[in-house]
Design a protein around this motif. Structure first.
Motif, PDB file in Angstrom:
ATOM      1  N   SER A  68       2.616   1.864  -3.469  1.00  0.00           N
ATOM      2  CA  SER A  68       1.691   2.341  -4.501  1.00  0.00           C
ATOM      3  C   SER A  68       1.145   3.725  -4.206  1.00  0.00           C
ATOM      4  O   SER A  68       0.340   4.258  -4.969  1.00  0.00           O
ATOM      5  N   LEU A 106       0.828  -1.214   0.000  1.00  0.00           N
ATOM      6  CA  LEU A 106       0.000   0.000   0.000  1.00  0.00           C
ATOM      7  C   LEU A 106       0.857   1.257   0.000  1.00  0.00           C
ATOM      8  O   LEU A 106       0.540   2.238  -0.674  1.00  0.00           O
ATOM      9  N   SER A 127      -2.926   8.897  -3.347  1.00  0.00           N
ATOM     10  CA  SER A 127      -3.954   8.808  -4.385  1.00  0.00           C
ATOM     11  C   SER A 127      -5.332   9.143  -3.831  1.00  0.00           C
ATOM     12  O   SER A 127      -6.115   9.870  -4.445  1.00  0.00           O
ATOM     13  N   PHE A 147      -0.973   4.658  -1.903  1.00  0.00           N
ATOM     14  CA  PHE A 147      -2.422   4.604  -1.735  1.00  0.00           C
ATOM     15  C   PHE A 147      -2.926   5.855  -1.027  1.00  0.00           C
ATOM     16  O   PHE A 147      -3.928   6.454  -1.437  1.00  0.00           O
ATOM     17  N   ARG A 148      -2.235   6.263   0.014  1.00  0.00           N
ATOM     18  CA  ARG A 148      -2.649   7.436   0.787  1.00  0.00           C
ATOM     19  C   ARG A 148      -2.677   8.690  -0.089  1.00  0.00           C
ATOM     20  O   ARG A 148      -3.638   9.468  -0.061  1.00  0.00           O
TER      21      ARG A 148
END
Length: 238
Positions: free
Chosen positions: A195, A192, A200, A197-198
């Motif tokens: 990538s 996570l 995005s 994630f936070r």
């Protein structure tokens, strides 16, 4: 005239892998010294750091030791006064790309200090942040606390908790599969984090979340003070 290729390239001609620095916040509510609660969190952080390095990530881990912040957390809970030390801890949480949250279990519940710390944080501070949940206790009877109680708290804070929950009683430290569980949780966390994630979620969906007035310094509201509605509300002419 051409020169035959001998299969070797100068290192400067090879594409260099991109490196990125990410930060992990290690939150421990352990009260003893040494603390198995802190030890568990550190083991996850060490494995996450190694996994990150293999992916070209430089992991910077910072410990938020709640034992040292106990008085500050209590004061903030009853008077809303945030001390410089507590503000520093809050800033670490705000800037973290991932969190490892570890608590001892008392009487079938997460530590009151652990819960209080997350209760005094800004409601929007951790939106989209990946989290590993971990707990320690003296008996396997408390094993469901992570999934039954802690996940609910972090769901309210709108974090993304990894699927693997970590729980350790005294016998777990000697079990062969304990390290495997730690590695699995660290792998899920770094997947996570790598990538982003936070980033995005915050970049694309921030405005879609419900925010409290004044949360995150008011920037989350995105109020257009020059709109017709706001001019009317402040007594101006449309």
């Amino acid at each position: 005239m051409t020169t035959p290729f001998d299969g070797a390239l100068d290192a400067t001609e090879l594409p260099q892998p991109e490196t990125r620095t990410v930060s992990l916040a290690i939150v421990s509510a352990g009260t003893s010294d040494p603390s198995t609660t802190t030890m568990l969190a550190r083991r996850v952080a060490e494995k996450a750091t190694a996994l990150g390095a293999a992916q070209g990530l430089t992991v910077q881990a910072r410990l938020v030791d709640l034992r040292a912040l106990a008085a500050d957390v209590t004061t903030a809970l009853v008077s809303q006064h945030v001390s410089p030390a507590l503000q520093e801890a809050s800033d670490i949480m705000r800037d973290a790309d991932g969190i490892i949250a570890s608590t001892p279990v008392y009487k079938a519940g997460a530590s009151g200090l652990f819960t209080a710390f997350f209760q005094v944080l800004d409601n929007d501070l951790l939106i989209g942040t990946p989290v590993v949940l971990a707990a320690t206790a003296g008996s396997a009877r408390h094993a469901l606390v992570v999934d039954d109680q802690m996940r609910g708290l972090f769901a309210y804070l709108r974090t993304i908790t990894v699927p693997t929950a970590l729980f350790a009683d005294p016998d777990d430290w000697n079990r062969s599969d304990f390290g495997t569980r730690i590695e699995r949780a660290a792998s899920e966390l770094m997947a996570l984090v790598a990538s982003d994630f936070r980033g995005s979620v915050r970049g694309e969906s921030w405005g879609a979340y419900q925010h409290s007035y004044g949360s995150a310094g008011g920037t989350e509201l995105g109020i257009d003070l020059n709109s017709d509605l706001m001019r009317l509300a402040t007594g101006g002419r449309v």
